[in-house]
Scaffold this motif. Structure first.
Motif, PDB file in Angstrom:
ATOM      1  N   ALA A  65      15.609   5.144  15.882  1.00 57.57           N
ATOM      2  CA  ALA A  65      15.368   3.924  15.049  1.00 57.57           C
ATOM      3  C   ALA A  65      13.964   4.211  14.044  1.00 57.57           C
ATOM      4  N   SER A  66      14.225   3.744  12.718  1.00 56.18           N
ATOM      5  CA  SER A  66      13.046   4.171  11.896  1.00 56.18           C
ATOM      6  C   SER A  66      12.522   2.892  11.439  1.00 56.18           C
ATOM      7  N   TYR A  67      11.392   2.553  11.341  1.00 53.96           N
ATOM      8  CA  TYR A  67      10.582   1.247  11.183  1.00 53.96           C
ATOM      9  C   TYR A  67       9.812   1.534  10.009  1.00 53.96           C
ATOM     10  N   ALA A  68       9.242   0.401   9.262  1.00 55.29           N
ATOM     11  CA  ALA A  68       8.438   0.271   8.351  1.00 55.29           C
ATOM     12  C   ALA A  68       7.449  -0.918   8.344  1.00 55.29           C
ATOM     13  N   GLN A  69       6.490  -1.008   7.748  1.00 54.78           N
ATOM     14  CA  GLN A  69       5.795  -2.197   7.629  1.00 54.78           C
ATOM     15  C   GLN A  69       5.677  -2.667   6.118  1.00 54.78           C
ATOM     16  N   ALA A  70       5.964  -3.995   6.125  1.00 57.83           N
ATOM     17  CA  ALA A  70       6.125  -4.560   4.711  1.00 57.83           C
ATOM     18  C   ALA A  70       4.568  -4.328   4.087  1.00 57.83           C
TER      19      ALA A  70
ATOM     20  N   PRO B 178      -9.843   7.802  10.145  1.00 51.55           N
ATOM     21  CA  PRO B 178      -9.997   8.618   8.618  1.00 51.55           C
ATOM     22  C   PRO B 178      -8.498   9.190   8.311  1.00 51.55           C
ATOM     23  N   ALA B 179      -7.615   8.774   9.230  1.00 53.13           N
ATOM     24  CA  ALA B 179      -6.084   8.944   8.851  1.00 53.13           C
ATOM     25  C   ALA B 179      -5.578   7.928   7.827  1.00 53.13           C
ATOM     26  N   TRP B 180      -6.322   6.988   7.752  1.00 52.38           N
ATOM     27  CA  TRP B 180      -5.744   5.828   6.799  1.00 52.38           C
ATOM     28  C   TRP B 180      -6.182   6.152   5.197  1.00 52.38           C
ATOM     29  N   GLY B 181      -7.352   6.446   5.112  1.00 46.05           N
ATOM     30  CA  GLY B 181      -7.675   6.790   3.780  1.00 46.05           C
ATOM     31  C   GLY B 181      -7.413   5.799   2.511  1.00 46.05           C
ATOM     32  N   GLY B 182      -7.042   4.644   3.119  1.00 42.48           N
ATOM     33  CA  GLY B 182      -6.666   3.594   1.943  1.00 42.48           C
ATOM     34  C   GLY B 182      -5.873   4.251   0.739  1.00 42.48           C
ATOM     35  N   THR B 183      -4.787   5.041   1.165  1.00 40.45           N
ATOM     36  CA  THR B 183      -3.988   5.381  -0.016  1.00 40.45           C
ATOM     37  C   THR B 183      -2.677   4.481   0.095  1.00 40.45           C
TER      38      THR B 183
ATOM     39  N   ALA C 256      -5.663  -2.763  12.560  1.00 39.83           N
ATOM     40  CA  ALA C 256      -7.143  -2.669  12.646  1.00 39.83           C
ATOM     41  C   ALA C 256      -7.668  -1.047  13.033  1.00 39.83           C
ATOM     42  N   ALA C 257      -7.191  -0.564  13.764  1.00 38.76           N
ATOM     43  CA  ALA C 257      -7.358   0.828  14.511  1.00 38.76           C
ATOM     44  C   ALA C 257      -7.013   1.898  13.434  1.00 38.76           C
ATOM     45  N   LEU C 258      -5.964   1.520  12.472  1.00 38.87           N
ATOM     46  CA  LEU C 258      -5.490   2.728  11.497  1.00 38.87           C
ATOM     47  C   LEU C 258      -6.489   2.646  10.488  1.00 38.87           C
ATOM     48  N   ALA C 259      -6.550   1.450  10.295  1.00 35.49           N
ATOM     49  CA  ALA C 259      -7.577   0.851   9.182  1.00 35.49           C
ATOM     50  C   ALA C 259      -9.193   1.389   9.447  1.00 35.49           C
ATOM     51  N   ARG C 260      -9.589   1.777  10.736  1.00 36.42           N
ATOM     52  CA  ARG C 260     -10.791   2.437  10.632  1.00 36.42           C
ATOM     53  C   ARG C 260     -10.901   3.916  10.921  1.00 36.42           C
TER      54      ARG C 260
ATOM     55  N   GLY D  82      -1.001  -1.524   0.835  1.00 36.99           N
ATOM     56  CA  GLY D  82      -1.578  -2.844   1.418  1.00 36.99           C
ATOM     57  C   GLY D  82      -2.211  -1.977   2.754  1.00 36.99           C
ATOM     58  N   PRO D  83      -3.123  -3.453   3.257  1.00 40.24           N
ATOM     59  CA  PRO D  83      -3.530  -2.933   4.720  1.00 40.24           C
ATOM     60  C   PRO D  83      -2.431  -2.871   5.729  1.00 40.24           C
TER      61      PRO D  83
END
Length: 168
Positions: free
Chosen positions: A29-34, A147-152, A141-145, A155-156
């Motif tokens: 399975a493959s998933y995505a976040q809206a 360095p892997a996130w980077g805000g690129t 919340a963990a991903l947003a904190r 959306g959050p």
């Protein structure tokens, strides 16, 4: 999964295709976040000798970031425990090294159409039908904190992943 298969799976997810859960085993399975551009894909059935119930990856679309994930069984009570790691060292590593590269860890749950939650299947989990929605409590919340996130992404990040496709 090869880079070309990963790109194809990501393209299908971004195209917004959705499949019925019963048409795909959980292991593919493959998933995505809206809204966030965060994608999650299971990496296929695990070998009988693999201590992990599932292996998966998380991609932050448009950033080049790919994180590795595993689902293992923990007890008291018996449940699926997921971990998402980014840029972990290979080979013999210490607990401190694993902790330093762990982006998220926690229970992995499925959510049905009526909102009922259950644990991600472990026994025979690779062949189980893919869940319509996965919930990784605290993941956003963990991903947003991290360095892997980077805000690129657009959306959050959130905790929920909607089923979008099935890998070959």
């Amino acid at each position: 999964m090869s880079a070309s298969r990963l790109v194809a799976a990501c393209a299908a997810l971004l195209a917004g295709t959705t499949i019925p859960a019963g048409a795909c085993p959980q292991a593919l399975a493959s998933y995505a976040q809206a809204g966030s551009g965060v994608l999650l894909g299971f990496d296929g059935a695990t070998a009988a000798t693999d201590p992990m119930a599932h292996r998966f990856h998380v991609v932050v679309n448009g950033s080049g970031v790919r994180m590795d994930g595993v689902v293992m069984t923990v007890s008291d009570p018996v449940r699926p425990w997921g971990m998402v790691m980014h840029q972990c060292p290979e080979g013999d590593v210490t607990g401190a090294e694993i902790e330093a590269c762990t982006v998220w860890e926690g229970e992995m749950r499925t959510v049905d159409a009526s909102g009922g939650e259950a644990f991600l299947p472990l026994a025979g989990g690779s062949a189980a039908e893919a869940a319509d929605l996965l919930r990784l409590s605290g993941f956003g919340a963990a991903l947003a904190r991290s360095p892997a996130w980077g805000g690129t992404a657009s959306g959050p990040p959130t905790d929920d992943f909607q089923l979008k496709g099935c890998q070959e």
